[in-house]
Write an enzyme that holds these catalytic residues in place. Structure first.
Site, short mmCIF file in Angstrom:
data_model
loop_
_atom_site.label_atom_id
_atom_site.label_comp_id
_atom_site.label_asym_id
_atom_site.label_seq_id
_atom_site.Cartn_x
_atom_site.Cartn_y
_atom_site.Cartn_z
N LYS A 195 58.71 49.90 94.97
CA LYS A 195 58.65 51.36 94.79
C LYS A 195 57.56 51.78 93.82
O LYS A 195 57.80 52.03 92.63
CB LYS A 195 60.00 51.89 94.33
CG LYS A 195 60.54 52.92 95.30
CD LYS A 195 61.74 53.58 94.75
CE LYS A 195 62.11 54.78 95.57
NZ LYS A 195 63.22 55.47 94.96
N GLY A 348 66.67 46.01 86.13
CA GLY A 348 67.95 45.53 86.62
C GLY A 348 67.83 44.27 87.45
O GLY A 348 68.57 43.30 87.26
P1 ADP Z 1 63.68 45.93 88.58
O1 ADP Z 1 65.08 46.37 88.90
O2 ADP Z 1 63.66 44.56 87.95
O3 ADP Z 1 62.90 46.95 87.81
P2 ADP Z 1 62.76 46.85 91.14
O4 ADP Z 1 64.03 47.57 91.35
O5 ADP Z 1 61.52 47.65 90.93
O6 ADP Z 1 62.90 45.76 89.97
O7 ADP Z 1 62.44 45.94 92.41
C1 ADP Z 1 63.29 44.93 92.83
C2 ADP Z 1 63.17 44.77 94.31
O8 ADP Z 1 61.84 44.47 94.66
C3 ADP Z 1 64.02 43.63 94.82
O9 ADP Z 1 64.94 44.13 95.75
C4 ADP Z 1 63.01 42.70 95.46
O10 ADP Z 1 63.50 42.13 96.64
C5 ADP Z 1 61.88 43.63 95.77
N1 ADP Z 1 60.63 42.90 95.99
C6 ADP Z 1 59.85 42.27 95.12
N2 ADP Z 1 58.81 41.69 95.72
C7 ADP Z 1 58.93 41.96 97.03
C8 ADP Z 1 58.17 41.65 98.20
N3 ADP Z 1 57.05 40.92 98.15
N4 ADP Z 1 58.62 42.13 99.39
C9 ADP Z 1 59.74 42.86 99.47
N5 ADP Z 1 60.50 43.17 98.41
C10 ADP Z 1 60.10 42.74 97.21
MG MG Z 2 65.96 47.53 90.49
#
Ligand code: ADP
Ligand code: MG
Length: 393
Positions: A195, A348
């Protein structure tokens, strides 16, 4: 913001402690007690001073549009008893709650029912906050991870009682603040996850203040696509604003080839017909999906990790739920086992990868700070404060 460490003469006084016990529950069982664990030191601290402790929290979304009650905190009350003796009370203002609080002895702990089962919690309702304030002598915020929300128990309630920061909240502010003002240099920011629009303010901010910004996860797909690479069927989100970032920061594609700030993966792991293949970013085919950053990219980040004096990491570097967890785990291993650099880890999803490893293999060293917030951590990292923290001031 005053710390609970400043509290004096609270024997027999009632502390209303806002915690974030919004934890995943399945079949009436708490699946991950990370947040419960993190609130225990504050509860014990108040107990040792002889206070009576009333815990308040939300869980899930609460009341439905038609007015039916949301989830109950009962399973949390049960999980809490693994750490500390506590009584669960199935309402907030009813007779049961009033009687329970009236009958508390010094050092007793009770947990009230889900705050969001009252519509006052999420509607900035002064009466709701006032009624809560009548339950206690003073207020403690130990809910960093909800402090970005303008909920009544977070922003109104502290205005009505003497208010203090819990131990974890204080640690969050202390550690996350290290990246503001004059961060230690070199300062490395590692950003993954998905995102683009929610992470864009972080990218902009830390391209200014960090020495190096490494982008992984699905966010890297946005950048690779904008740079003209084929990314096949990989996940991309709306990339509004990326052109400007690329115009002002020409990304590095090779390890250490200059002083460029923005660093993108040079290789990736793709899944193709159920096989995982490591390949250069220039070799991705139309029917392939990027799952993780590749081996060479991990090697590329290592020297940056070694030379940095401060590291901030948010978001996993791959789709960890579907096999794309290799790079994230490797980097965690380097940070946990080999590095003594002050490192702040938030998000998270990233924290859930880390806490699973932690419970199995690793003991975290004090150079690692793991933030309890998801959205709250992101907001703090952009703005340097949160509504719930301001309300304590
Ligand atoms: P955080 O909660 O640690 O801040 P985010 O919510 O921004 O992280 O993103 C986590 C999501 O990003 C996970 O569901 C993960 O599967 C996804 N993600 C990371 N790299 C990829 C990728 N190359 N393709 C698809 N999804 C990804
Ligand atoms: Mg997240």
């Amino acid at each position: 913001m005053q710390s609970i460490k400043k509290l004096k003469n609270i024997e027999g006084k009632i502390a209303l402690v806002r915690v974030d016990f919004n934890v995943p529950i399945k079949n009436d069982k708490v699946e991950d007690d990370f947040r419960i664990k993190k609130a225990i030191p504050t509860i014990k601290f108040l107990q040792n001073k002889g206070a009576k402790i009333v815990l308040i929290s939300h869980l899930g979304k609460g009341l439905s549009a038609s007015g039916t009650s949301g989830e109950s905190l009962l399973p949390v009350g049960i999980a809490l008893n693994k750490f500390i003796k506590a009584k669960f009370v199935p309402n907030i203002f009813g007779k049961i709650a009033c009687d329970a609080i009236f009958n508390m002895k010094n050092k007793d702990v009770i947990l009230l029912e889900n705050l969001r089962n009252d519509k006052g919690e999420q509607s900035l309702n002064k009466n709701f906050a006032k009624n809560l304030s009548k339950l206690a002598d003073f207020y403690v915020n130990e809910a960093f991870s909800v402090s970005h929300r303008k909920d009544s128990s977070i922003v109104l309630l502290p205005k009505l009682l003497d208010s203090y920061a819990g131990l974890q909240l204080e640690e969050e502010v202390k550690n996350l603040s290290l990246v503001f003002k004059k961060p230690k240099k070199p300062f490395l920011f590692i950003l993954g996850g998905a995102k683009f629009s929610t992470k864009m303010p972080l990218i902009q901010k830390y391209l200014k203040s960090a020495d190096n910004v490494f982008i992984g996860g699905a966010l890297a797909n946005n950048f690779l696509k904008a740079k003209g690479f084929e990314i096949g069927k990989s996940l991309v989100s709306d990339s509004k604003g990326i052109e400007k970032i690329l115009k002002n920061n020409s990304p590095l594609h090779k390890a250490m080839d200059g002083q460029g700030k923005l660093i993108l993966p040079i290789d990736v792991v793709v899944s193709s017909k159920n096989k995982f293949i490591n390949k250069k970013v220039s070799e991705i085919k139309k029917n392939e999906t990027i799952l993780d950053i590749g081996k060479e990219s991990i090697k590329m980040i290592e020297p940056y990790i070694k030379k940095s004096k401060l590291i901030l990491w948010n978001g996993p570097l791959g789709k960890y739920e579907s096999g794309g967890d290799v790079a994230t785990k490797k980097i965690i291993k380097i940070l946990v086992l080999q590095s003594n650099t002050k490192t702040i880890i938030g998000g998270g999803d990233l924290v859930s990868v880390l806490s699973k490893l932690e419970s199995k293999n690793y003991k975290l060293k004090p150079n690692l700070f793991v933030s309890t917030g998801g959205g709250a951590t992101l907001d703090f990292l952009v703005n340097g404060t949160l509504p719930g923290i301001k309300a304590l001031g």
